[in-house]
Design a protein around this motif. Sequence first.
Motif, short mmCIF file in Angstrom:
data_model
loop_
_atom_site.label_atom_id
_atom_site.label_comp_id
_atom_site.label_asym_id
_atom_site.label_seq_id
_atom_site.Cartn_x
_atom_site.Cartn_y
_atom_site.Cartn_z
N ILE A 11 23.83 37.32 42.70
CA ILE A 11 24.58 36.64 41.97
C ILE A 11 25.98 36.71 42.39
CG2 ILE A 11 25.54 36.64 39.52
CD1 ILE A 11 22.54 35.88 39.99
N THR A 12 26.77 35.62 42.19
CA THR A 12 28.33 35.75 42.54
C THR A 12 28.79 35.30 41.12
OG1 THR A 12 28.32 35.30 44.71
CG2 THR A 12 30.11 34.65 43.67
N GLY A 13 29.76 35.99 40.50
CA GLY A 13 30.25 35.49 39.38
C GLY A 13 31.90 34.93 39.56
N GLY A 14 32.28 34.30 38.68
CA GLY A 14 33.40 33.49 38.71
C GLY A 14 34.25 33.61 37.33
N VAL A 15 35.37 34.20 37.04
CA VAL A 15 35.98 34.59 35.64
C VAL A 15 37.48 33.73 35.44
CG1 VAL A 15 36.69 36.26 33.91
CG2 VAL A 15 34.60 36.42 35.72
N GLY A 63 34.86 36.59 41.51
CA GLY A 63 36.14 36.26 41.72
C GLY A 63 36.75 36.25 40.24
N ILE A 64 38.02 36.54 40.37
CA ILE A 64 38.65 36.52 38.98
C ILE A 64 40.07 36.15 39.25
CG2 ILE A 64 39.75 38.17 37.22
CD1 ILE A 64 37.92 40.28 38.06
N GLU A 65 40.39 34.89 38.24
CA GLU A 65 41.53 34.50 38.32
C GLU A 65 42.41 35.24 37.52
OE1 GLU A 65 43.14 29.71 37.70
OE2 GLU A 65 42.22 30.75 35.90
N LEU A 74 39.63 43.47 33.07
CA LEU A 74 38.12 43.32 33.83
C LEU A 74 38.25 43.90 35.19
CD1 LEU A 74 35.54 42.08 33.84
CD2 LEU A 74 36.74 39.95 34.26
N ALA A 75 39.36 43.58 35.68
CA ALA A 75 39.30 44.05 37.34
C ALA A 75 39.03 45.45 37.33
CB ALA A 75 40.72 43.42 37.98
N ARG A 76 39.65 46.20 36.38
CA ARG A 76 39.72 47.72 36.51
C ARG A 76 38.45 48.06 36.24
NH1 ARG A 76 43.63 48.71 32.82
NH2 ARG A 76 45.19 48.62 34.86
N VAL A 83 32.06 47.31 41.88
CA VAL A 83 31.64 45.73 42.27
C VAL A 83 32.66 44.94 42.89
CG1 VAL A 83 31.26 43.46 40.97
CG2 VAL A 83 30.70 45.35 39.70
N THR A 84 32.37 44.34 44.02
CA THR A 84 33.41 43.77 44.71
C THR A 84 34.07 42.48 44.12
OG1 THR A 84 31.98 44.32 46.90
CG2 THR A 84 33.59 42.62 47.16
#
Length: 96
Positions: A11-15, A63-65, A74-76, A83-84
């Motif tokens: 799975i690849t996630g995008g936020v 991937g996080i915008e 969320l990134a923290r 999680v990469t």
Amino acid sequence: MTTLAQSGIQITGGVDTHKDAHTAAALDSAGRELGDRQFPSAPVGYRALLAWLNSLGALVLVGIEGTDLYGTGLARLLAEENVTTVEIDRPDRKAR
């Protein structure tokens, strides 16, 4: 019965991050969208977002915008969970 998470799907996630809610989408390794959901921009929402992505398969990348503003929490959490992540640049509003 085999669940998606048990079947070895990567799975690849995008936020897309915003002040009140984050919208997440999940893709499989062939680029097929597996779903999208919205989560509160708060620690409980970050954990729910991560749990949802993990329920779909083996989480490879998110991937996080906007990791410098609304996506910081969320990134923290993702970093704490190993999680990469990659930061996705916001498009230039003037160019749109």
